[in-house]
Write a protein that holds these residues in place. Structure first.
Motif, short mmCIF file in Angstrom:
data_model
loop_
_atom_site.label_atom_id
_atom_site.label_comp_id
_atom_site.label_asym_id
_atom_site.label_seq_id
_atom_site.Cartn_x
_atom_site.Cartn_y
_atom_site.Cartn_z
N GLU A 195 0.82 -1.21 0.00
CA GLU A 195 0.00 0.00 0.00
C GLU A 195 0.86 1.27 0.00
N LEU A 196 2.03 1.21 0.61
CA LEU A 196 2.91 2.38 0.66
C LEU A 196 3.71 2.58 -0.62
N ALA A 197 3.76 1.56 -1.47
CA ALA A 197 4.48 1.68 -2.74
C ALA A 197 3.60 2.47 -3.71
N THR A 198 3.98 3.72 -3.98
CA THR A 198 3.13 4.59 -4.80
C THR A 198 3.75 4.97 -6.14
N ASP A 199 5.05 4.80 -6.29
CA ASP A 199 5.67 5.14 -7.57
C ASP A 199 6.32 3.90 -8.17
N ALA A 200 6.81 4.01 -9.40
CA ALA A 200 7.35 2.84 -10.11
C ALA A 200 8.53 2.23 -9.37
N ALA A 201 9.39 3.05 -8.82
CA ALA A 201 10.58 2.54 -8.13
C ALA A 201 10.20 1.76 -6.87
N SER A 202 9.28 2.30 -6.08
CA SER A 202 8.89 1.60 -4.86
C SER A 202 8.08 0.34 -5.18
N LEU A 203 7.29 0.37 -6.24
CA LEU A 203 6.56 -0.84 -6.67
C LEU A 203 7.54 -1.91 -7.13
N GLU A 204 8.59 -1.50 -7.85
CA GLU A 204 9.60 -2.46 -8.29
C GLU A 204 10.36 -3.03 -7.09
N SER A 205 10.67 -2.18 -6.14
CA SER A 205 11.34 -2.64 -4.92
C SER A 205 10.48 -3.66 -4.19
N TYR A 206 9.19 -3.38 -4.09
CA TYR A 206 8.27 -4.33 -3.45
C TYR A 206 8.23 -5.65 -4.23
N ALA A 207 8.11 -5.56 -5.54
CA ALA A 207 7.98 -6.76 -6.37
C ALA A 207 9.27 -7.59 -6.39
N SER A 208 10.40 -6.98 -6.09
CA SER A 208 11.66 -7.72 -6.12
C SER A 208 11.83 -8.65 -4.92
N LYS A 209 10.99 -8.48 -3.92
CA LYS A 209 11.08 -9.34 -2.74
C LYS A 209 10.52 -10.71 -3.06
N GLN A 210 11.18 -11.73 -2.56
CA GLN A 210 10.82 -13.13 -2.85
C GLN A 210 9.42 -13.49 -2.37
N ASP A 211 9.04 -13.01 -1.19
CA ASP A 211 7.77 -13.42 -0.60
C ASP A 211 6.65 -12.39 -0.75
N ALA A 212 6.78 -11.49 -1.73
CA ALA A 212 5.76 -10.46 -1.95
C ALA A 212 4.45 -11.10 -2.42
N ILE A 213 3.36 -10.77 -1.75
CA ILE A 213 2.07 -11.36 -2.08
C ILE A 213 1.53 -10.80 -3.40
N PHE A 214 1.63 -9.50 -3.58
CA PHE A 214 1.10 -8.85 -4.77
C PHE A 214 2.21 -8.51 -5.77
N LYS A 215 3.14 -9.41 -5.95
CA LYS A 215 4.29 -9.17 -6.81
C LYS A 215 3.85 -8.84 -8.24
N ASP A 216 3.01 -9.69 -8.83
CA ASP A 216 2.58 -9.46 -10.21
C ASP A 216 1.77 -8.18 -10.35
N LEU A 217 0.91 -7.91 -9.40
CA LEU A 217 0.10 -6.70 -9.45
C LEU A 217 0.99 -5.46 -9.34
N ALA A 218 2.00 -5.53 -8.49
CA ALA A 218 2.93 -4.41 -8.36
C ALA A 218 3.68 -4.17 -9.68
N LEU A 219 4.06 -5.26 -10.36
CA LEU A 219 4.74 -5.11 -11.66
C LEU A 219 3.81 -4.48 -12.69
N VAL A 220 2.54 -4.89 -12.70
CA VAL A 220 1.58 -4.31 -13.65
C VAL A 220 1.38 -2.83 -13.34
#
Length: 195
Positions: free
Chosen positions: A129-154
């Motif tokens: 929820e705190l990932a609001t820009d492309a860089a922070s979304l990519e940082s979130y998606a790069s984590k192995q156990d991210a639940i919304f990894k694909d959604l963050a990439l989209v």
């Protein structure tokens, strides 16, 4: 019956009784020798079972009280007494309540206060929820156990598309696996959004 048969029968009976008394004496010696240990074991078992029952009853009581506090908060989200009671009884449920209120009210400061929560799934949801820009979304998606990894990439790809960074957006979308439930959306974005 002859006298010989009678004598042998009496001998057998005496042997049987002798063996019985011998076993009784051995059992009595064993009990005397290990009496304290056996009593201590029984007492320990009773104490462990009693403590376990008391702990279970206490935990059930806490769960019930936490649920009552949560119901009060659902009726009146401004109830400070119920909120403090919930925090005391169940910190993880308190964090979930705070998260739900922060998301409903779009309160980023309240979300940031949950950044270091102990609840694993909630911790991941807060980071998403705190990932609001492309860089922070990519940082979130790069984590192995991210639940919304694909959604963050989209979401990251859509932000990059809006900024006319088409090659970067294509790279983000290509990182999404073919087995993802977002695969049709990715295909549509690749076809219509990125040319």
């Amino acid at each position: 019956m002859s006298l010989k048969d009678n004598i042998s029968m009496v001998k057998e009976e005496l042997n049987s009784e002798e063996k019985f008394f011998e076993k009784a004496v051995m059992t009595e010696k064993f009990v005397k020798k290990y009496k304290n240990i056996m009593i201590a074991s029984v007492v320990a078992i009773v104490l462990v079972v009693g403590a376990n029952l008391a702990y279970s009853a206490n935990e059930n009581s806490k769960i019930t009280a936490a649920n009552v506090a949560l119901l009060k908060l659902q009726k009146d989200s401004k109830n400070a007494d119920a909120l403090s009671e919930l925090k005391m009884l169940s910190p993880n449920l308190y964090d979930v309540w705070i998260f739900s209120q922060a998301v409903a009210n779009k309160d980023l400061e309240l979300l940031k206060s949950l950044k270091n929560t102990d609840a694993l799934i909630l911790n991941d949801l807060v980071k998403y929820e705190l990932a609001t820009d492309a860089a922070s979304l990519e940082s979130y998606a790069s984590k192995q156990d991210a639940i919304f990894k694909d959604l963050a990439l989209v979401q990251s790809a859509v932000i990059l598309l809006n900024e006319n960074k088409i090659d970067e957006a294509r790279n983000k979308l290509s990182m999404i696996s073919k087995e993802s439930s977002l695969n049709k959306l990715v295909a549509a974005l690749m076809h219509y959004g990125i040319k």
